[in-house]
Each structure stands twice: as C-alpha cells, then as structure tokens.
Design a protein around this motif. Structure first.
Motif, PDB file in Angstrom:
ATOM      1  N   UNK A 104      54.383  39.749  23.314  1.00  0.00           N
ATOM      2  CA  UNK A 104      54.676  38.884  24.457  1.00  0.00           C
ATOM      3  C   UNK A 104      54.423  39.600  25.769  1.00  0.00           C
ATOM      4  N   UNK A 105      54.867  40.851  25.860  1.00  0.00           N
ATOM      5  CA  UNK A 105      54.657  41.622  27.079  1.00  0.00           C
ATOM      6  C   UNK A 105      53.175  41.935  27.278  1.00  0.00           C
ATOM      7  N   UNK A 106      52.447  42.152  26.192  1.00  0.00           N
ATOM      8  CA  UNK A 106      51.008  42.379  26.286  1.00  0.00           C
ATOM      9  C   UNK A 106      50.293  41.121  26.773  1.00  0.00           C
ATOM     10  N   UNK A 107      50.791  39.954  26.362  1.00  0.00           N
ATOM     11  CA  UNK A 107      50.204  38.700  26.840  1.00  0.00           C
ATOM     12  C   UNK A 107      50.307  38.606  28.352  1.00  0.00           C
ATOM     13  N   UNK A 108      51.441  39.027  28.886  1.00  0.00           N
ATOM     14  CA  UNK A 108      51.610  39.044  30.345  1.00  0.00           C
ATOM     15  C   UNK A 108      50.584  39.965  31.000  1.00  0.00           C
ATOM     16  N   UNK A 109      50.364  41.132  30.402  1.00  0.00           N
ATOM     17  CA  UNK A 109      49.396  42.090  30.951  1.00  0.00           C
ATOM     18  C   UNK A 109      47.971  41.557  30.861  1.00  0.00           C
ATOM     19  N   UNK A 110      47.651  40.891  29.750  1.00  0.00           N
ATOM     20  CA  UNK A 110      46.308  40.344  29.562  1.00  0.00           C
ATOM     21  C   UNK A 110      45.984  39.323  30.644  1.00  0.00           C
ATOM     22  N   UNK A 111      46.906  38.415  30.890  1.00  0.00           N
ATOM     23  CA  UNK A 111      46.638  37.322  31.827  1.00  0.00           C
ATOM     24  C   UNK A 111      46.552  37.802  33.267  1.00  0.00           C
ATOM     25  N   UNK A 112      47.422  38.717  33.638  1.00  0.00           N
ATOM     26  CA  UNK A 112      47.341  39.235  35.001  1.00  0.00           C
ATOM     27  C   UNK A 112      46.069  40.071  35.189  1.00  0.00           C
ATOM     28  N   UNK A 113      45.670  40.797  34.150  1.00  0.00           N
ATOM     29  CA  UNK A 113      44.443  41.582  34.234  1.00  0.00           C
ATOM     30  C   UNK A 113      43.221  40.678  34.323  1.00  0.00           C
ATOM     31  N   UNK A 114      43.255  39.549  33.606  1.00  0.00           N
ATOM     32  CA  UNK A 114      42.152  38.594  33.675  1.00  0.00           C
ATOM     33  C   UNK A 114      42.011  38.020  35.078  1.00  0.00           C
ATOM     34  N   UNK A 115      43.119  37.802  35.743  1.00  0.00           N
ATOM     35  CA  UNK A 115      43.085  37.312  37.119  1.00  0.00           C
ATOM     36  C   UNK A 115      42.462  38.351  38.044  1.00  0.00           C
ATOM     37  N   UNK A 199      41.087  51.297  41.218  1.00  0.00           N
ATOM     38  CA  UNK A 199      39.638  51.467  41.296  1.00  0.00           C
ATOM     39  C   UNK A 199      38.927  50.160  41.653  1.00  0.00           C
ATOM     40  N   UNK A 200      39.220  49.031  40.975  1.00  0.00           N
ATOM     41  CA  UNK A 200      38.613  47.762  41.401  1.00  0.00           C
ATOM     42  C   UNK A 200      38.975  47.383  42.828  1.00  0.00           C
ATOM     43  N   UNK A 201      40.196  47.679  43.244  1.00  0.00           N
ATOM     44  CA  UNK A 201      40.611  47.350  44.604  1.00  0.00           C
ATOM     45  C   UNK A 201      39.783  48.120  45.632  1.00  0.00           C
ATOM     46  N   UNK A 254      44.054  41.379  52.296  1.00  0.00           N
ATOM     47  CA  UNK A 254      45.482  41.514  52.573  1.00  0.00           C
ATOM     48  C   UNK A 254      46.323  40.901  51.458  1.00  0.00           C
ATOM     49  N   UNK A 255      45.971  39.697  51.040  1.00  0.00           N
ATOM     50  CA  UNK A 255      46.739  39.015  49.996  1.00  0.00           C
ATOM     51  C   UNK A 255      46.637  39.743  48.662  1.00  0.00           C
ATOM     52  N   UNK A 256      45.454  40.198  48.321  1.00  0.00           N
ATOM     53  CA  UNK A 256      45.287  40.925  47.073  1.00  0.00           C
ATOM     54  C   UNK A 256      46.128  42.202  47.065  1.00  0.00           C
ATOM     55  N   UNK A 257      46.063  42.952  48.159  1.00  0.00           N
ATOM     56  CA  UNK A 257      46.821  44.194  48.256  1.00  0.00           C
ATOM     57  C   UNK A 257      48.312  43.934  48.293  1.00  0.00           C
ATOM     58  N   UNK A 258      48.724  42.962  49.100  1.00  0.00           N
ATOM     59  CA  UNK A 258      50.140  42.651  49.245  1.00  0.00           C
ATOM     60  C   UNK A 258      50.755  42.186  47.931  1.00  0.00           C
ATOM     61  N   UNK A 259      49.974  41.491  47.120  1.00  0.00           N
ATOM     62  CA  UNK A 259      50.496  40.933  45.887  1.00  0.00           C
ATOM     63  C   UNK A 259      50.711  41.978  44.796  1.00  0.00           C
ATOM     64  N   UNK A 260      49.816  42.955  44.720  1.00  0.00           N
ATOM     65  CA  UNK A 260      49.825  43.840  43.560  1.00  0.00           C
ATOM     66  C   UNK A 260      50.310  45.258  43.832  1.00  0.00           C
ATOM     67  N   UNK A 261      49.995  45.819  44.974  1.00  0.00           N
ATOM     68  CA  UNK A 261      50.306  47.226  45.208  1.00  0.00           C
ATOM     69  C   UNK A 261      51.802  47.533  45.153  1.00  0.00           C
ATOM     70  N   UNK A 262      52.700  46.712  45.735  1.00  0.00           N
ATOM     71  CA  UNK A 262      54.124  47.054  45.693  1.00  0.00           C
ATOM     72  C   UNK A 262      54.667  47.260  44.286  1.00  0.00           C
ATOM     73  N   UNK A 263      54.277  46.407  43.341  1.00  0.00           N
ATOM     74  CA  UNK A 263      54.756  46.539  41.969  1.00  0.00           C
ATOM     75  C   UNK A 263      54.306  47.859  41.352  1.00  0.00           C
ATOM     76  N   UNK A 288      57.565  38.940  41.522  1.00  0.00           N
ATOM     77  CA  UNK A 288      57.251  37.619  42.080  1.00  0.00           C
ATOM     78  C   UNK A 288      56.001  37.689  42.959  1.00  0.00           C
ATOM     79  N   UNK A 289      55.890  38.739  43.770  1.00  0.00           N
ATOM     80  CA  UNK A 289      54.717  38.893  44.629  1.00  0.00           C
ATOM     81  C   UNK A 289      53.428  38.961  43.807  1.00  0.00           C
ATOM     82  N   UNK A 290      53.464  39.674  42.699  1.00  0.00           N
ATOM     83  CA  UNK A 290      52.268  39.769  41.861  1.00  0.00           C
ATOM     84  C   UNK A 290      51.899  38.413  41.288  1.00  0.00           C
TER      85      UNK A 290
END
Length: 352
Positions: A104-115, A199-201, A254-263, A288-290
């Motif tokens: 279940x936790x891997x499913x969460x990682x898969x979907x966020x990585x796909x995004x 690296x992608x960022x 800005x949105x991409x960085x703001x959403x993911x970097x804090x986590x 939530x931000x991510x």
C-alpha cells in the motif's frame, strides 16, 4: 537476482505475514482529514475534466496533450488512490499483513513518482518545441510520445516498488502500518529524493531557464522583422509576451518546488538527526503540500492554454446555474470568466 526473488516472495506472502491485529486504532486529525479529502476531490475533478476535454474534442488530440493526459491520469490516481492510502496509513492500517502494508505504501510512492515523471516529460517536450521547432514533428511523434509515457510509468512502478523488493525497515511484531515504521529513510533520501526528485528538479530548472532565454531571443528576432509595426507598439508587445512567459515559468517552478521540497527536507532531517522531534502537524502539512501539486498541475499546465479554456467555456455555458447566479445569463457568466481569467493567460506555446 536476490532482490527479484525477494520481491516474488513478498508478493506471494501478502496475506500470510501477520502483524499485531489487536492494537488500538490511531485517531486521525480532523483538519488533516478535511484537507486531504478536499485535495483528493479537486485533484480528481480537475484532472478528469482535462481527460474529458481531450477525449471529447478531436482537435485537442495532439501529441502535446497526450503528455498532459498522462499527467492528469497520474494526478487522478493520486487523488483516488494515493491520498486514501495516506489516510489509511495515518490510522496505522492495514494491521493484519505486513507485506500488504508495504504494498500500500509502495502504491503511494508509485503514483507520486508517476506525477513527477509526467511533469518532467512535459518540460522536455516544451524544450523540444521551443528550441528545436523544425525538428519537433520528427522527434515528437505519437509513437515516441507513447513510448515516453509507458517508460515513465514503468520507471515509476520500479522506483515505487523498491521497498517491497527489500529496501525497507525490519518489521516489528507490535508496529502499526505507519510510513516511518516501514519505509527506510535512506531509501527516501538517497534514492527517492536525491536521484528521483532533486536531479529531475535541477534539470527542469535548467530546461525552463533555456526555454525562457530562447523565447526572449525569438520574440526579439520576430519583432525586428516586422518593420511595419511602430517601435513603440513593437516594444510593448515584446515586454508583454516576455512578462507572460516569465510568469508562467515562475509559477511552474515555484509550485513544483513548494509542493515537494518541504516533505523531503523533513525526511533528510529525520535521517541525519534521528533524535530530533518533528511535530506531527508539520509532517502532515508537508504531506498535504505534496498532494496539492496534483490540484495545481491542471491550473499551471492546462488552464492557461486558450484551447482548454475554450472547452471549459463551452462546458460552463451548458450547465444549469443555481438561483444565486440566476440573475446572470449564460453569456454574462461565461463572459465574466473570460474577463477574469484570460487577462493573465498566455496562448498555447509552439507544439500545442
């Protein structure tokens, strides 16, 4: 080979490896629950609209929009699957199968990585469209776009399932299905963050920076060739287009960085300082931000494109409006939308 065998064994034992099923439930924070539900709702609604518009309108079935639909599908699944999984994990569920918890936790990682990969693919496609427009038709074909989309999803699945293959924490009999109890911080920091996020960022920053510089060059070059346009009007058009382009690119970055970097910063803190006490409310806020990134994506990438706004206007004009706006006609209402939203929106970029 050992990792693959471990993965097969883990899948086969999804319902056999037990953890404590009698422990009490965690209490979920109401504010977190409300924010996640709202985020999931708008992520699903906004991205379903994107898919519906492309399917409904034959003119929008372009290679560029195939990438947008792939991103929208990833964001739909974030809202429909990843966020519910995050809510279950916050309750310590599921309890009766360790490997089901890991899956279940891997499913969460898969979907966020796909995004994330979807955003990266769009950035590369924009780079080709702006910097090599004469090669765009040859490089960005429907076949190549399909290969890129399939590859990005396969990579997302592989990266997300790495913990199921063995890179995770050792299970404890009395531990609940919590993200921190299962997913190893070294995986999240060194592999998921540095290799698959940071690296992608950085590459995306470089890509959009080059796009910005190239757009400025092209605008000036084109303006210089229009000798019939007055110098004042020419300069006004150049400045306006440069500002619109810069604004759009700034919003994207800005949105991409703001959403993911804090986590991921908090994950780095947890790895480097295990004894540091990170407030649960702060951790939930970064989660939530991510997820909010899946709500922002349609706005940044699609709702600023005229063709999609035209489709949105067509759909809105067909909707029955409630009594609170009944004093406005459909034409008045859609006109209001056009005036308030089109003013700061730049037209579709080359290749769209």
């Amino acid at each position: 080979m050992d990792m693959f065998e471990s993965f097969v064994d883990n899948v086969a034992n999804l319902s056999h490896n037990k953890i404590n099923c009698t422990s009490t439930f965690f209490h979920i924070k109401i504010g977190y629950l409300i924010m996640e539900v709202l985020t999931a709702f708008f992520a699903v609604l906004g991205n379903i609209f994107i898919c519906f518009v492309v399917i409904r309108n034959r003119k929008l079935r372009t290679v560029t929009n195939y990438f947008l639909v792939s991103l929208a599908v990833a964001d739909i699944l974030v809202g429909a699957v990843a966020i519910p999984c995050a809510l279950l994990s916050s309750l310590g569920l599921p309890r009766c199968s360790y490997y089901l918890c890991v899956l279940m936790l891997c499913t969460l990682l898969v979907l966020t990585q796909a995004s994330i990969f979807g955003l990266f693919a769009i950035a590369v496609e924009r780079y080709i469209a702006i910097l090599t427009p004469f090669r765009y038709q040859a490089l960005v074909t429907s076949r190549n776009a399909g290969l890129v989309i399939v590859t990005s999803w396969v990579l997302a699945v592989i990266i997300g399932l790495v913990p199921l293959m063995g890179w995770r924490k050792i299970p404890m009999a009395d531990e609940r299905c919590l993200f921190d109890n299962v997913i190893d911080e070294t995986y999240m920091v060194y592999f998921n963050f540095i290799c698959c996020m940071l690296l992608p960022l950085l590459i995306m920053f470089v890509i959009y920076g080059k796009i910005f510089l190239e757009v400025k060059k092209q605008i000036r070059r084109i303006a210089e060739r229009h000798i019939n346009i007055s110098a004042e009007e020419k300069r006004r058009k150049i400045i306006r287009k440069e500002v619109q382009t810069a604004t759009s690119l700034f919003i994207v970055l800005f949105c991409f960085t703001l959403s993911w970097i804090p986590l991921h910063i908090l994950n780095c803190v947890k790895l480097s300082c295990p004894s540091c006490d990170i407030p649960a409310s702060l951790m939930l806020t970064t989660v939530i931000l991510s997820h909010i990134n899946s709500v922002v994506n349609p706005i940044v990438y699609v709702f600023r494109i005229k063709s999609f706004w035209d489709a949105f206007e067509d759909i809105v004009s067909c909707l029955p409006y409630p009594a609170v706006v009944g004093k406005y006609s459909n034409e008045d209402f859609t006109g209001m939308i056009k005036i308030r939203t089109f003013g700061n929106r730049n037209d579709a970029l080359p290749g769209t």
